[in-house]
Design an enzyme around this catalytic site. Structure first.
Site, short mmCIF file in Angstrom:
data_model
loop_
_atom_site.label_atom_id
_atom_site.label_comp_id
_atom_site.label_asym_id
_atom_site.label_seq_id
_atom_site.Cartn_x
_atom_site.Cartn_y
_atom_site.Cartn_z
CG ASP A 86 -2.06 0.98 1.11
OD1 ASP A 86 -2.37 1.40 -0.02
OD2 ASP A 86 -2.63 1.34 2.16
CG HIS A 121 -0.43 1.88 -9.22
ND1 HIS A 121 -0.66 1.56 -7.90
CD2 HIS A 121 -1.52 2.59 -9.64
CE1 HIS A 121 -1.85 2.07 -7.54
NE2 HIS A 121 -2.38 2.70 -8.57
CG LEU A 171 9.21 -17.27 -2.95
CD1 LEU A 171 8.87 -17.27 -1.47
CD2 LEU A 171 9.87 -15.94 -3.33
#
Ligand code: IPE
Ligand code: IPE
Ligand code: MG
Length: 239
Positions: free
Chosen positions: A21, A38, A133
């Site tokens: 965020d 972004h 991962l």
């Protein structure tokens, strides 16, 4: 390089969630349009993945687009759709080389562009056999929607009411293999969950940082793990 000083390698969280965020505020502070925030978040995401790999974290789940983010201006929503498609196109090969398995949680509804869905499927297939991962991208994801979808699936399968228990719901979440997060990090100084992994984070440790997502780097992830390792997880029991 990253300084892992003070990190106990035996107590690294298995699964870390990130609420990415603060992109808009990062851009606004620089007099840029929100979308530039972004764009700058891409580097942060890749650096966080690198941090997770260095730390030996096995599952990293990032919140990329919530079921509530459709409320944003159409231009920003459109940008985010293209941006996420772009990230997958640009980054999937390097993620694949690093042994990252890419997965998604969220609703695949009509609002998500076909091109993006195709890119998601390609990334998923390309990296399906990787084991180092698992990077789960929560896209068009809502924690409440996930629980509703799980219950719907149980009802649709004819499950009797007394068989709808916690294990049954767990098995019908978007990714039944995904372990509950041990640690959830939220950036940008907001102290809330915003509908992220509601079922799964019942006993997660929460770490909040003022860093805005585009400024987030592997060091911040390490710092969050350090804080995690100070916590005493009791799960309702006594020592
Ligand atoms: C997070 O940054 C990215 C998404 C929700 C897609 P924001 O866009 O929410 O940035 P702020 O919170 O407005 O600063
Ligand atoms: C949460 O951030 C969603 C994502 C990071 C994708 P928001 O910016 O949408 O959350 P609120 O509006 O501050 O609660
Ligand atoms: Mg926000």
């Amino acid at each position: 390089m990253v300084d892992l000083d003070g990190i106990d390698p035996l107590r690294v969280p298995t699964h870390v969630g990130c609420v990415m965020d603060g992109n808009g505020r990062w851009a606004q502070k620089r007099g840029l349009p929100r979308t530039e925030g972004h764009a700058a978040g891409e580097e942060a995401l890749l650096d966080a993945v690198e941090g997770a790999l260095r730390l030996g974290i096995r599952w990293l789940t990032v919140y990329a687009f919530s079921t509530e983010n459709w409320k944003r201006p159409a231009d920003e929503v459109r940008y985010l759709m293209q941006f996420n498609e772009g990230i997958l196109t640009r980054r999937r090969d390097e993620l694949h080389e690093r042994g990252v398995r890419i997965r998604f949680v969220g609703r695949r509804d009509w609002r998500v562009p076909k091109r993006l869905l195709r890119r998601m499927d390609q990334s998923l297939e390309l990296t399906a056999a990787n084991t180092t991962l698992t990077l789960t991208i929560a896209f068009n994801y809502g924690g409440r929607a996930e629980i509703v979808d799980a219950v719907r699936a149980l009802v649709a399968a004819g499950t009797p009411a007394d068989k709808i228990d916690e294990r049954a719901i767990r098995r019908n979440l978007y990714d039944p293999e995904m372990p509950d997060p041990d640690l959830v990090v939220r950036t940008s100084g907001e102290y809330r969950i915003s509908n992220f992994l509601l079922w799964e984070l019942a006993y997660s440790e929460l770490v909040f940082t003022d860093v805005l997502w585009p400024d987030f780097r592997r060091e911040h992830l390490v710092e969050a793990v350090r804080e995690f390792q100070q916590r005493d997880r009791r799960y309702g029991a006594v020592e």
